[in-house]
Scaffold this motif. Structure first.
Motif: not given
Ligand SMILES: Cc1ncc(C[n+]2csc(CCOP(=O)(O)OP(=O)(O)O)c2C)c(N)n1
Ligand code: SF4
Length: 474
Positions: A298, A300, A307, A341, A369
């Motif tokens: 991920k 983020a 991102v 994200y 995040s």
């Protein structure tokens, strides 16, 4: 032929939760069990059990998957036709059906149904209309009759406040694409036999690859109608049927063209070759040989930090090395400055879902995040923190944390927008998920402005150098 035995398409035991729940969960006299049986028998007779994918609803029939021994997908409330559409697009040969109540189909899911019908999706929709929200205890549904008392219309449904009952066959009939539309009833044994025929016809259309079929089944809900099962059947005939006439609305089954078979899907190697050839003849990166653990990544931050493009870049590099990857963007609801994200799944095996709920790698580009996702990281995972913007350290002690001022590194290299790329380079350096050389080759292909290639590569190198200069452990 009518079989007085359990259809093969049913499980032998309805093994629901725990040792005690091995029987049907439906109330006595409920129509759902009858409809299940009619569908299961038709599938048995057509010999297509192995090809069925049923999109189950939210409502009393939410547990359909405990009864039917075939492929079942549980859809969000009302979204079974949308999920069926997705199933149809990837499984050309599947027998796709959705099974829905009136709250599900005519209430929360009306849009999904109308659009699937309007597209003429090749699927069969079984609409069980009991004129009430059964599962939640008897609230008014879109199909509740005028004057009908429900939990939310204790004085009876009133046209002035609650409008008219929705005739779903009538609405679907207004569309050009559907091939077969019929309303049937479970009022008595003779009517059930007609329902049986309609259900069969809708499934035959599936077998013959003919368009969208819609069967509405008027069905009793004795418990919420506050009647005995026998009273409920009578009330259905005396009240529901006059409001929702039982009849065929359209049958173009014989003339509707059968859908041609979908073109064969390219295999993984062909996709990879295509990808490589798109990138130019001289593009070549060494195929990955070392085994790779599945990566659930991920990345983020907020808009403008790169991102999304970092996620795409990672996926492209992974694919270039001959490994599978998916990329899924997610944007916050805010217009500007909101969280965003990208989720990337990397695996040597084909990937079932692009969703990353518990990442084993989190790149947190800003404070919100880290706050939002730190606790979701798998124990033993990796968190790379942009310490230019995140004021705190990672709290978890069961993950590896690397704090690096990636925004400053990117800015000093001359391209602040490459902050997430800097973090991606560090992740590649730490994990070996992709070769740095692959990154260096794919970055120029990913950038539209060729003038930016050099600064991005400089930012990448600066990030890796900063990571290497950290005290051991980052
Ligand atoms: C998004 C969402 N909204 C509301 C609910 C609550 N809910 C569960 S079942 C249901 C109504 C189901 O009624 P119907 O589709 O008529 O099916 P039945 O139970 O009568 O078979 C509702 C509103 C939910 N589960 N999810
Ligand atoms: S509440 Fe109504 S629809 Fe639900 S199982 Fe009972 S009788 Fe059937």
């Amino acid at each position: 032929m009518i079989k007085l035995q359990k259809p093969d398409s049913f499980y032998d035991v309805f093994d629901r939760r725990g040792p005690d729940a091995k029987t049907t969960h439906y109330c006595p006299g409920c129509g759902h069990g009858t409809v299940h049986k009619l569908i299961a028998e038709a599938v048995d007779d057509l010999g297509v059990q192995d090809r069925v994918v049923l999109c189950a609803p939210v409502g009393c029939s939410v547990f359909a998957y405990y009864y039917f021994d075939w492929g079942c997908v549980q859809a969000a409330h009302g979204r079974a036709p949308a999920v069926g559409t997705a199933v149809r697009r990837v499984l050309d040969d599947a027998i796709v059906m959705s099974y829905q109540g009136d709250g599900d189909l005519a209430g929360i899911g009306l849009g999904a149904l109308v659009h699937a019908a309007n597209r003429g999706e090749r699927m069969a929709v079984f609409f069980v209309n009991n004129a009430i929200y059964g599962m939640t205890g008897g609230q008014m549904a879109p199909t509740t009759l005028i004057g009908q008392r429900t939990l939310t219309t204790p004085e009876g449904r009133n046209i002035l406040g609650e409008g008219h009952p929705l005739g779903m066959c009538e609405i679907v009939s207004a569309l050009k694409a559907p091939v077969y539309i019929e309303r049937v009833s479970l009022g008595d044994a003779g009517r059930v036999m007609k329902a049986r025929k309609a259900i069969r016809k809708a499934l035959e259309n599936q077998v013959e690859r003919r368009g969208f079929s819609f069967v509405e089944i008027l069905s009793p809900c004795p418990i919420n109608w506050k009647m005995t099962p026998l009273e409920a059947r009578k009330w259905l005939i005396d009240n529901l049927e006059p409001a929702f006439p039982v009849r065929n609305f359209r049958d173009d089954s014989a003339s509707a063209p059968a859908a041609p078979p979908a073109p064969a899907r390219p295999d993984d190697q062909t996709i990879l070759d295509l990808f490589r050839s798109e990138k130019g003849d001289d593009f070549a990166v060494p195929a990955r040989t070392a085994p790779l653990e599945d990566q659930m990544v991920k990345i983020a931050g907020f808009g403008g930090q790169g991102v999304m493009s970092a996620g795409i870049l990672l996926s492209n590099c992974v694919i270039a090395e001959g490994v599978h990857a998916t990329w899924l963007p997610s944007y916050g609801p805010e217009m500007r400055g909101g969280t965003a994200y990208s989720s990337v799944v990397v695996s040597q095996d084909p990937i079932g879902s692009p969703v990353v709920q518990n990442p084993n790698v989190l790149i947190a580009m800003n404070g919100p995040s880290l706050d939002a996702f730190e606790d979701t990281v798998e124990p033993g995972g990796l968190i790379i923190v942009n310490s230019s913007l995140v004021q705190r350290r990672v709290k978890r002690s069961d993950v590896r944390a690397v704090h690096l001022p990636v925004s400053e590194i990117a800015r000093d290299a001359g391209v602040i927008q490459a902050a997430a790329l800097v973090a991606l380079g560090v992740y590649a350096e730490i994990s070996g998920v992709i070769a740095i050389d692959t990154l260096r080759k794919v970055i120029p292909l990913s950038l539209k402005k060729k003038a930016l290639v050099e600064v991005n590569l400089r930012a990448l190198d600066a990030g890796i150098a900063s990571y290497r200069a950290l005290p051991a452990g980052g």
